[in-house]
Motif scaffolding. Structure first.
Motif, PDB file in Angstrom:
ATOM      1  N   TYR A 134       9.977  -7.322 -55.375  1.00 33.81           N
ATOM      2  CA  TYR A 134       9.576  -8.573 -54.346  1.00 33.81           C
ATOM      3  C   TYR A 134       9.654  -8.172 -52.989  1.00 33.81           C
ATOM      4  O   TYR A 134      10.586  -7.174 -52.543  1.00 33.81           O
ATOM      5  CB  TYR A 134      10.213  -9.817 -54.638  1.00 33.81           C
ATOM      6  N   PRO A 135       8.994  -8.682 -52.142  1.00 30.56           N
ATOM      7  CA  PRO A 135       9.276  -8.474 -50.741  1.00 30.56           C
ATOM      8  C   PRO A 135      10.607  -8.880 -50.215  1.00 30.56           C
ATOM      9  O   PRO A 135      10.987  -9.676 -50.815  1.00 30.56           O
ATOM     10  CB  PRO A 135       8.040  -9.228 -50.084  1.00 30.56           C
ATOM     11  N   CYS A 136      11.269  -8.070 -49.169  1.00 31.63           N
ATOM     12  CA  CYS A 136      12.543  -8.620 -48.734  1.00 31.63           C
ATOM     13  C   CYS A 136      12.176  -9.081 -47.507  1.00 31.63           C
ATOM     14  O   CYS A 136      12.303  -8.702 -46.267  1.00 31.63           O
ATOM     15  CB  CYS A 136      13.151  -7.061 -48.500  1.00 31.63           C
ATOM     16  N   ASP A 137      11.914 -10.560 -47.770  1.00 31.58           N
ATOM     17  CA  ASP A 137      11.791 -11.473 -46.657  1.00 31.58           C
ATOM     18  C   ASP A 137      12.988 -12.415 -46.321  1.00 31.58           C
ATOM     19  O   ASP A 137      13.488 -12.507 -47.171  1.00 31.58           O
ATOM     20  CB  ASP A 137      10.409 -12.282 -46.683  1.00 31.58           C
ATOM     21  N   PHE A 138      13.295 -12.532 -45.015  1.00 34.79           N
ATOM     22  CA  PHE A 138      14.425 -13.309 -44.516  1.00 34.79           C
ATOM     23  C   PHE A 138      14.081 -14.409 -43.591  1.00 34.79           C
ATOM     24  O   PHE A 138      13.053 -14.133 -43.089  1.00 34.79           O
ATOM     25  CB  PHE A 138      15.391 -12.326 -43.772  1.00 34.79           C
ATOM     26  N   TYR A 139      14.592 -15.454 -43.579  1.00 35.46           N
ATOM     27  CA  TYR A 139      14.224 -16.384 -42.824  1.00 35.46           C
ATOM     28  C   TYR A 139      14.440 -16.137 -41.383  1.00 35.46           C
ATOM     29  O   TYR A 139      15.107 -15.240 -40.856  1.00 35.46           O
ATOM     30  CB  TYR A 139      15.269 -17.713 -42.991  1.00 35.46           C
ATOM     31  N   GLU A 140      13.632 -16.692 -40.296  1.00 31.35           N
ATOM     32  CA  GLU A 140      13.992 -16.603 -39.068  1.00 31.35           C
ATOM     33  C   GLU A 140      14.961 -17.756 -38.474  1.00 31.35           C
ATOM     34  O   GLU A 140      14.875 -18.587 -39.256  1.00 31.35           O
ATOM     35  CB  GLU A 140      12.569 -16.787 -38.288  1.00 31.35           C
ATOM     36  N   PRO A 141      15.482 -17.482 -37.578  1.00 27.53           N
ATOM     37  CA  PRO A 141      16.751 -18.599 -37.179  1.00 27.53           C
ATOM     38  C   PRO A 141      15.959 -19.808 -37.259  1.00 27.53           C
ATOM     39  O   PRO A 141      16.667 -21.056 -37.502  1.00 27.53           O
ATOM     40  CB  PRO A 141      17.125 -18.061 -35.870  1.00 27.53           C
ATOM     41  N   TRP A 179      25.552  -9.970 -46.121  1.00 25.75           N
ATOM     42  CA  TRP A 179      24.102 -10.172 -45.856  1.00 25.75           C
ATOM     43  C   TRP A 179      23.921 -11.050 -44.303  1.00 25.75           C
ATOM     44  O   TRP A 179      23.068 -10.623 -43.817  1.00 25.75           O
ATOM     45  CB  TRP A 179      23.413 -11.301 -47.056  1.00 25.75           C
ATOM     46  N   ALA A 180      24.984 -11.923 -44.182  1.00 26.26           N
ATOM     47  CA  ALA A 180      24.725 -12.514 -42.976  1.00 26.26           C
ATOM     48  C   ALA A 180      25.044 -11.992 -41.773  1.00 26.26           C
ATOM     49  O   ALA A 180      24.287 -12.020 -40.696  1.00 26.26           O
ATOM     50  CB  ALA A 180      25.520 -13.871 -42.940  1.00 26.26           C
ATOM     51  N   VAL A 181      25.848 -11.221 -41.804  1.00 33.96           N
ATOM     52  CA  VAL A 181      26.277 -10.385 -40.360  1.00 33.96           C
ATOM     53  C   VAL A 181      25.149  -9.537 -39.950  1.00 33.96           C
ATOM     54  O   VAL A 181      24.810  -9.724 -38.771  1.00 33.96           O
ATOM     55  CB  VAL A 181      27.342  -9.591 -40.923  1.00 33.96           C
ATOM     56  N   PRO A 182      24.557  -8.644 -40.777  1.00 38.36           N
ATOM     57  CA  PRO A 182      23.193  -7.765 -40.161  1.00 38.36           C
ATOM     58  C   PRO A 182      22.163  -8.662 -39.833  1.00 38.36           C
ATOM     59  O   PRO A 182      21.491  -8.429 -38.767  1.00 38.36           O
ATOM     60  CB  PRO A 182      22.823  -7.057 -41.264  1.00 38.36           C
ATOM     61  N   TRP A 183      21.863  -9.894 -40.658  1.00 41.76           N
ATOM     62  CA  TRP A 183      21.048 -10.785 -40.092  1.00 41.76           C
ATOM     63  C   TRP A 183      21.235 -11.527 -38.662  1.00 41.76           C
ATOM     64  O   TRP A 183      20.309 -11.372 -37.785  1.00 41.76           O
ATOM     65  CB  TRP A 183      20.797 -11.958 -41.246  1.00 41.76           C
ATOM     66  N   VAL A 184      22.459 -11.834 -38.566  1.00 39.33           N
ATOM     67  CA  VAL A 184      22.877 -12.284 -37.099  1.00 39.33           C
ATOM     68  C   VAL A 184      22.728 -11.284 -36.257  1.00 39.33           C
ATOM     69  O   VAL A 184      22.073 -11.430 -35.219  1.00 39.33           O
ATOM     70  CB  VAL A 184      24.232 -12.678 -37.222  1.00 39.33           C
ATOM     71  N   MET A 185      22.960 -10.029 -36.357  1.00 37.99           N
ATOM     72  CA  MET A 185      22.710  -9.026 -35.274  1.00 37.99           C
ATOM     73  C   MET A 185      21.248  -8.896 -35.087  1.00 37.99           C
ATOM     74  O   MET A 185      20.965  -8.607 -34.013  1.00 37.99           O
ATOM     75  CB  MET A 185      23.380  -7.576 -36.055  1.00 37.99           C
ATOM     76  N   VAL A 186      20.549  -8.597 -36.040  1.00 40.62           N
ATOM     77  CA  VAL A 186      19.081  -8.644 -35.956  1.00 40.62           C
ATOM     78  C   VAL A 186      18.302  -9.804 -35.010  1.00 40.62           C
ATOM     79  O   VAL A 186      17.460  -9.506 -34.577  1.00 40.62           O
ATOM     80  CB  VAL A 186      18.169  -8.494 -37.405  1.00 40.62           C
ATOM     81  N   HIS A 187      18.798 -10.992 -35.490  1.00 35.01           N
ATOM     82  CA  HIS A 187      18.361 -12.200 -34.831  1.00 35.01           C
ATOM     83  C   HIS A 187      18.818 -12.706 -33.412  1.00 35.01           C
ATOM     84  O   HIS A 187      18.725 -13.766 -33.114  1.00 35.01           O
ATOM     85  CB  HIS A 187      18.135 -13.042 -35.743  1.00 35.01           C
ATOM     86  N   SER A 188      19.944 -11.776 -33.098  1.00 35.06           N
ATOM     87  CA  SER A 188      20.759 -12.395 -31.883  1.00 35.06           C
ATOM     88  C   SER A 188      20.085 -12.894 -30.776  1.00 35.06           C
ATOM     89  O   SER A 188      20.398 -13.677 -29.931  1.00 35.06           O
ATOM     90  CB  SER A 188      21.636 -11.208 -31.309  1.00 35.06           C
ATOM     91  N   LEU A 205      20.948 -18.619 -46.022  1.00 33.58           N
ATOM     92  CA  LEU A 205      20.208 -17.487 -46.272  1.00 33.58           C
ATOM     93  C   LEU A 205      19.769 -17.324 -47.888  1.00 33.58           C
ATOM     94  O   LEU A 205      18.766 -16.798 -48.028  1.00 33.58           O
ATOM     95  CB  LEU A 205      20.764 -16.167 -46.001  1.00 33.58           C
ATOM     96  N   GLN A 206      20.772 -18.112 -48.609  1.00 34.01           N
ATOM     97  CA  GLN A 206      20.471 -17.969 -50.077  1.00 34.01           C
ATOM     98  C   GLN A 206      19.864 -19.340 -50.554  1.00 34.01           C
ATOM     99  O   GLN A 206      19.737 -19.572 -51.942  1.00 34.01           O
ATOM    100  CB  GLN A 206      21.960 -17.720 -50.839  1.00 34.01           C
ATOM    101  N   GLY A 207      19.590 -20.242 -49.784  1.00 32.44           N
ATOM    102  CA  GLY A 207      19.037 -21.535 -50.008  1.00 32.44           C
ATOM    103  C   GLY A 207      19.949 -22.619 -50.313  1.00 32.44           C
ATOM    104  O   GLY A 207      19.564 -23.589 -51.029  1.00 32.44           O
ATOM    105  N   LEU A 208      21.163 -22.336 -50.000  1.00 33.41           N
ATOM    106  CA  LEU A 208      22.537 -23.419 -50.429  1.00 33.41           C
ATOM    107  C   LEU A 208      22.701 -24.099 -49.310  1.00 33.41           C
ATOM    108  O   LEU A 208      22.242 -23.582 -47.951  1.00 33.41           O
ATOM    109  CB  LEU A 208      23.545 -22.543 -51.092  1.00 33.41           C
ATOM    110  N   GLU A 209      23.454 -25.181 -49.513  1.00 36.35           N
ATOM    111  CA  GLU A 209      23.823 -26.043 -48.310  1.00 36.35           C
ATOM    112  C   GLU A 209      24.944 -25.380 -47.588  1.00 36.35           C
ATOM    113  O   GLU A 209      25.644 -24.474 -48.274  1.00 36.35           O
ATOM    114  CB  GLU A 209      24.427 -27.362 -48.699  1.00 36.35           C
ATOM    115  N   PRO A 210      25.199 -25.540 -46.272  1.00 41.42           N
ATOM    116  CA  PRO A 210      26.362 -24.871 -45.635  1.00 41.42           C
ATOM    117  C   PRO A 210      27.695 -25.209 -46.063  1.00 41.42           C
ATOM    118  O   PRO A 210      28.493 -24.040 -45.925  1.00 41.42           O
ATOM    119  CB  PRO A 210      26.175 -25.271 -44.384  1.00 41.42           C
ATOM    120  N   ASP A 211      27.650 -26.037 -46.673  1.00 40.57           N
ATOM    121  CA  ASP A 211      29.183 -26.513 -47.294  1.00 40.57           C
ATOM    122  C   ASP A 211      29.216 -26.407 -48.696  1.00 40.57           C
ATOM    123  O   ASP A 211      30.253 -26.824 -49.586  1.00 40.57           O
ATOM    124  CB  ASP A 211      29.582 -27.725 -47.026  1.00 40.57           C
TER     125      ASP A 211
END
Length: 115
Positions: A12-19, A58-67, A38-44
């Motif tokens: 599958y394409p490796c698509d991620f959300y935009e902020p 998964w989240a740490v590099p996503w944050v860095m890419v979208h900083s 990022l996994q479609g879950l509620e934050p809590d």
């Protein structure tokens, strides 16, 4: 150990959300909460510690890419986590304040030194 692509039924394409797609503009999130979003879950959402570790990975590099599209806030408590959110037009005040604060030499950050 690497596996040949032929070992998988589908890829599958490796698509991620935009902020802007992921965050509510008036909310701030911790890295584990971002991982859940990022996994479609509620934050809590309750997740086991092993799953949370993977979500953070998964989240740490996503944050860095979208900083550039995000803002960061100091922890609410001394021993608490940092918070991240969507950069909005109202956030530019904090950015311009940071640019005009004196640095260690007493010069204003972002000041043109040739003037």
């Amino acid at each position: 150990m690497p596996e040949p692509k032929s070992a998988f039924d589908a890829t599958y394409p490796c698509d991620f959300y935009e902020p802007a797609e992921l965050f509510e503009p008036d909310q701030m999130y911790t890295v584990p909460e971002i991982g859940r979003l990022l996994q479609g879950l509620e934050p809590d959402a309750e997740v086991d510690p092993d799953t949370e570790a993977v979500l953070v990975d998964w989240a740490v590099p996503w944050v860095m890419v979208h900083s550039e599209d995000m803002v960061v806030a100091e922890p609410l408590r001394e021993d608490g986590p940092g918070y991240y959110g969507l950069a909005t037009e109202g956030d530019s005040d904090a950015e311009s304040d940071a640019e005009s604060e004196p640095d260690a030499d007493g010069d204003e950050a972002g000041a043109d030194e040739s003037a």
